[in-house]
Design an enzyme around this catalytic site. Structure first.
Site, PDB file in Angstrom:
ATOM      1  N   LYS A 137     -13.374  47.181  43.570  1.00 29.03           N
ATOM      2  CA  LYS A 137     -13.447  47.534  44.985  1.00 29.03           C
ATOM      3  C   LYS A 137     -13.053  46.334  45.841  1.00 29.03           C
ATOM      4  CE  LYS A 137     -16.719  49.644  48.256  1.00 29.03           C
ATOM      5  NZ  LYS A 137     -18.126  50.078  48.440  1.00 29.03           N
ATOM      6  N   HIS A 139     -13.059  46.372  49.316  1.00 25.57           N
ATOM      7  CA  HIS A 139     -13.725  46.353  50.616  1.00 25.57           C
ATOM      8  C   HIS A 139     -15.242  46.427  50.420  1.00 25.57           C
ATOM      9  CE1 HIS A 139     -13.241  50.565  49.447  1.00 25.57           C
ATOM     10  NE2 HIS A 139     -14.309  50.831  50.165  1.00 25.57           N
TER      11      HIS A 139
END
Length: 251
Positions: A137, A139
């Site tokens: 991921k 963000h």
């Protein structure tokens, strides 16, 4: 000898949580006996799909079995196996391992934190758990792991069925990359088979990475055979013994 006494003798080598786990696995179809083609090409007389261990009652039995195996693995054995040392975090490889790690961390806290059979941990906060993302991921909190940090921590990996050992090696690499140290692996089922070369053992190979005696299992092929004996399942027992004679580890 009566069938009752035969069952008592056959099951005497099995712990109660092992019997309960096999019974539950059979009832939900996670453990099946028959004829199954494995990725290796071998025709196996049994198949275990841990993804079907997916209800509250089954997870309760499974997590207690993982916890009991971990506690036992921290005690010195008569065979001289090195016990799993105090640790901080359980790692559950995505996706099946997520439920293993979460529920086992809970059981270790509620059942094994203040008792004669208490878990040995180096963390004052108790045992944490973490798992990996399949896709990193970029963000939010980001990163490849979700849950407790493994940086500077000692970690035990919970796995389902170790065949070639690819998944557990990937898990070890992930933990190392994040700054942790893998000090143990607990697998749900050890098939107790030789590798494709007919000699090597995946367990031995993984122990070569993390330390002798630090790969433990809740169930082994020999336990399934003992369970079949106790149930008088002669045909399945014959198939299992034939398979073990062909592919089983020579000890």
């Amino acid at each position: 000898m009566s069938s009752e006494s035969f069952e008592q003798i056959s099951q005497s080598s099995l712990k109660q949580y092992q019997i309960e786990l096999i019974d539950k696995a059979m009832s939900c179809g996670a453990l099946k006996f028959g004829s199954f083609t494995l990725k290796s090409g071998r025709i196996s007389p049994y198949f275990f799909n841990a993804g079907l261990l997916s209800t509250g009652p089954i997870l309760a039995v499974l997590s207690e079995a993982f916890a009991a195996t971990i506690v036992a693995a921290q005690r010195p054995t008569s065979s001289g196996n090195i016990p799993i040392p105090p640790f901080d975090v359980l790692f559950g490889p995505a996706y099946k391992g997520i439920a293993f790690a979460a529920t086992t961390a809970l059981i270790l806290h509620t059942h094994h934190s203040n008792s004669p059979n208490s878990i040995s941990t180096s963390s004052e906060a108790g045992i944490g758990f973490t798992y990996n993302r399949k896709e990193i991921k970029a963000h939010g909190e980001g990163g490849s792991l979700v849950g407790s940090s493994v940086s500077g921590k000692k970690v035990v990996i919970l796995d389902d069925v170790m065949t070639a050992g690819t998944a557990v090696r990937e898990a070890i690499d992930i933990v190392k990359k994040e700054g942790g140290e893998v000090v143990g692996v607990i697998q749900l089922l050890d098939r107790e088979e030789v590798g494709q070369d007919g000699v090597s053992s995946t367990v031995d190979e993984v122990e070569g990475i993390i330390g002798k005696g630090r790969v433990r299992s809740i169930l082994r092929m020999r336990d399934l055979i003992a369970w079949l004996e106790s149930k008088g399942m002669g045909r399945e027992l014959e198939d299992m013994n034939e398979y073990r004679n062909k592919y089983g580890l020579k000890v």
